[in-house]
Design a protein around this motif. Structure first.
Motif, short mmCIF file in Angstrom:
data_model
loop_
_atom_site.label_atom_id
_atom_site.label_comp_id
_atom_site.label_asym_id
_atom_site.label_seq_id
_atom_site.Cartn_x
_atom_site.Cartn_y
_atom_site.Cartn_z
N THR A 1 34.22 -11.09 1.78
CA THR A 1 35.46 -11.84 1.95
C THR A 1 35.96 -11.54 3.36
O THR A 1 35.47 -10.63 4.03
CB THR A 1 36.51 -11.39 0.93
OG1 THR A 1 36.83 -10.00 1.19
CG2 THR A 1 36.02 -11.54 -0.49
N THR A 2 36.94 -12.30 3.79
CA THR A 2 37.52 -12.02 5.10
C THR A 2 38.03 -10.59 5.16
O THR A 2 37.78 -9.84 6.12
CB THR A 2 38.68 -12.99 5.39
OG1 THR A 2 38.19 -14.33 5.31
CG2 THR A 2 39.26 -12.75 6.79
N GLN A 3 38.72 -10.16 4.10
CA GLN A 3 39.31 -8.83 4.09
C GLN A 3 38.26 -7.73 4.08
O GLN A 3 38.38 -6.73 4.79
CB GLN A 3 40.24 -8.67 2.88
CG GLN A 3 40.99 -7.34 2.84
CD GLN A 3 41.85 -7.11 4.07
OE1 GLN A 3 42.45 -8.04 4.61
NE2 GLN A 3 41.91 -5.87 4.55
N SER A 4 37.20 -7.90 3.30
CA SER A 4 36.18 -6.85 3.25
C SER A 4 35.44 -6.73 4.58
O SER A 4 35.07 -5.64 5.00
CB SER A 4 35.18 -7.10 2.11
OG SER A 4 34.36 -8.22 2.36
N MET A 5 35.27 -7.86 5.27
CA MET A 5 34.62 -7.81 6.59
C MET A 5 35.53 -7.12 7.59
O MET A 5 35.07 -6.29 8.39
CB MET A 5 34.31 -9.23 7.06
CG MET A 5 33.38 -9.30 8.27
SD MET A 5 31.66 -8.91 7.87
CE MET A 5 31.51 -7.24 8.48
N VAL A 6 36.81 -7.43 7.54
CA VAL A 6 37.78 -6.77 8.42
C VAL A 6 37.76 -5.26 8.18
O VAL A 6 37.76 -4.46 9.13
CB VAL A 6 39.20 -7.34 8.20
CG1 VAL A 6 40.26 -6.45 8.85
CG2 VAL A 6 39.29 -8.75 8.77
N GLU A 7 37.71 -4.86 6.92
CA GLU A 7 37.70 -3.43 6.58
C GLU A 7 36.45 -2.74 7.13
O GLU A 7 36.53 -1.65 7.70
CB GLU A 7 37.79 -3.25 5.07
CG GLU A 7 39.15 -3.62 4.50
CD GLU A 7 39.15 -3.64 2.98
OE1 GLU A 7 38.06 -3.42 2.38
OE2 GLU A 7 40.22 -3.89 2.39
N ARG A 8 35.28 -3.37 6.98
CA ARG A 8 34.04 -2.76 7.46
C ARG A 8 34.06 -2.61 8.98
O ARG A 8 33.64 -1.58 9.51
CB ARG A 8 32.82 -3.60 7.05
CG ARG A 8 32.62 -3.80 5.57
CD ARG A 8 32.45 -2.48 4.82
NE ARG A 8 32.29 -2.71 3.39
CZ ARG A 8 33.28 -2.90 2.54
NH1 ARG A 8 34.53 -2.91 2.97
NH2 ARG A 8 33.04 -3.08 1.25
N LEU A 9 34.53 -3.62 9.67
CA LEU A 9 34.55 -3.58 11.13
C LEU A 9 35.55 -2.54 11.63
O LEU A 9 35.27 -1.79 12.57
CB LEU A 9 34.89 -4.96 11.69
CG LEU A 9 33.86 -6.06 11.40
CD1 LEU A 9 34.39 -7.42 11.83
CD2 LEU A 9 32.54 -5.77 12.10
N THR A 10 36.70 -2.48 10.99
CA THR A 10 37.73 -1.53 11.39
C THR A 10 37.28 -0.10 11.13
O THR A 10 37.46 0.80 11.97
CB THR A 10 39.05 -1.82 10.66
OG1 THR A 10 39.45 -3.17 10.93
CG2 THR A 10 40.15 -0.87 11.12
N GLU A 11 36.67 0.12 9.95
CA GLU A 11 36.17 1.45 9.62
C GLU A 11 35.08 1.90 10.58
O GLU A 11 34.91 3.10 10.81
CB GLU A 11 35.64 1.46 8.18
CG GLU A 11 36.73 1.34 7.12
CD GLU A 11 36.16 1.07 5.73
OE1 GLU A 11 34.91 0.96 5.61
OE2 GLU A 11 36.95 0.93 4.78
N ALA A 12 34.36 0.94 11.17
CA ALA A 12 33.30 1.28 12.12
C ALA A 12 33.85 1.55 13.52
O ALA A 12 33.07 1.84 14.43
CB ALA A 12 32.28 0.15 12.17
N GLY A 13 35.16 1.45 13.68
CA GLY A 13 35.76 1.76 14.97
C GLY A 13 35.83 0.59 15.92
O GLY A 13 36.05 0.78 17.13
N LEU A 14 35.69 -0.63 15.41
CA LEU A 14 35.79 -1.82 16.25
C LEU A 14 37.19 -2.40 16.17
O LEU A 14 37.86 -2.32 15.13
CB LEU A 14 34.77 -2.87 15.82
CG LEU A 14 33.29 -2.47 15.96
CD1 LEU A 14 32.40 -3.52 15.32
CD2 LEU A 14 32.92 -2.26 17.42
#
Length: 342
Positions: free
Chosen positions: A308-321
């Protein structure tokens, strides 16, 4: 013979859904038999079509009649069959052919895995390791090479059909290099090098995949002087330095693998590097039945998921992007434009 029907009552609709495997098997059979390729622009009698694809006429009629209920081929009052817009996509020579993707979605391992969906839902983990004793991609490449080839062809088809849209969408003005991470045979990077004649590009994917990279990127190809083809696994390391990293439709593994891949890209690029992640999403798509089905298939084979948009945002943010923008590339793909902070 017209096959369109009014909406069935709930009891019949559930029966149809329970028999959904019959539809998938019928589409696969038509693709493997080459029925769409044998059927030309004019309607054909079943007997002639059967001779062309080397089958018995009576069971072929049964197959075509079943498919016509779903708009795949159409039956005329005289008993001949003709193409529809859907059935033409099963032809090898159609510019928008989905034959390889159709075969990929119905490969033999899928019929082993689907009955175990309840177990995957119960545990949240893939079932392929229990079925075959190894992770999905090692299983494909070591034990099912024909299925691995179908996978690569399907991914190539998808990449070819979307590469032009991605290249048109991305503005890489001011950048001198781009890396296509997990980019299959390199259609996206080739399209970007065409768009930007002074840019250099790199393609990173598994050795078995890049062996079949677009010839234009290899020695003797017109893009070879500006292209580097690198065998490797993004989850292990990214031995490529670039101004921009494009990651398209590969962040669908389990969360740990996705995190490792993003971390490797971030570390390879360093502060200020642009990272563009392109995915089709399960919460914003005109093809929800397809995308949610693929989401379940990913759960079965690698324990992964469509986002989902939110899960992708979470993965990218958690990766430090840092996410700078989220925009549609076309009706089916969205781009998450990010950078590595300083």
């Amino acid at each position: 013979m017209t096959t369109t029907q009014s909406t069935p009552p709930p009891s019949m609709r559930l029966r149809e859904l329970a028999f959904g495997a019959a539809c998938a098997a019928a589409v696969r059979a038509a693709a493997r038999l080459g029925v769409a390729d044998a059927l030309g622009d004019s309607p054909m009698a079943v007997e002639d079509l059967a001779a062309a694809v080397k089958t018995e006429a009576r069971p072929l009629r049964r197959l075509l009649r079943a498919l016509s209920c779903y708009g795949v081929f159409t039956e005329a009052p005289d008993g001949t069959f003709a193409h529809t817009d859907v059935s033409r996509l099963l032809r090898e020579d159609d510019p928008n052919s989905l034959r390889a993707i159709t075969l990929w979605c119905t490969e033999p391992w899928t019929w082993d895995a689907w009955p175990m969906l309840d177990e995957a839902v119960r545990t949240g983990r893939n079932v392929v390791e229990d079925l075959y004793g190894k992770e999905f991609f090692p299983y494909l490449n070591e034990d099912a090479p024909e299925s691995a080839d179908i996978f690569n062809r399907a991914m190539t088809t998808s990449s070819v059909q979307s590469a032009r849209d991605v290249a048109e969408f991305l503005d890489l003005t001011g950048s001198t290099s781009v890396a296509d991470i997990g980019g299959g045979q390199g259609h996206v990077v080739a399209s970007l090098l065409d768009k930007y004649p002074s840019m250099h590009g790199a393609l990173l994917d598994l050795p078995r995949v890049v062996e079949n990279a677009v010839p234009r990127l290899l020695a003797g190809g017109d893009l070879a002087g500006r292209a580097r083809v690198v065998p490797g696994d993004v989850r292990t390391a990214v031995p490529v330095k670039a101004d921009v990293y494009v990651i398209k439709n590969i962040l669908e593994w389990d969360d740990e693998s996705t995190a490792r891949a993003l971390r490797n890209v971030r570390e390879a690029g360093g502060p200020g590097t642009r990272v563009v992640v392109i995915e089709n999403l399960v919460d914003d798509s005109p093809s929800m039945r397809f995308s949610t089905a693929m989401d379940l298939l990913l759960l079965l084979n690698v324990g992964g998921a469509k986002h989902t948009t939110q899960s992708m945002v979470e993965r990218l943010t958690e990766a430090g992007l840092v996410i700078d923008d989220i925009s549609p590339v076309n009706p089916y793909l969205h781009a998450f434009d990010c950078h590595v902070p300083g």
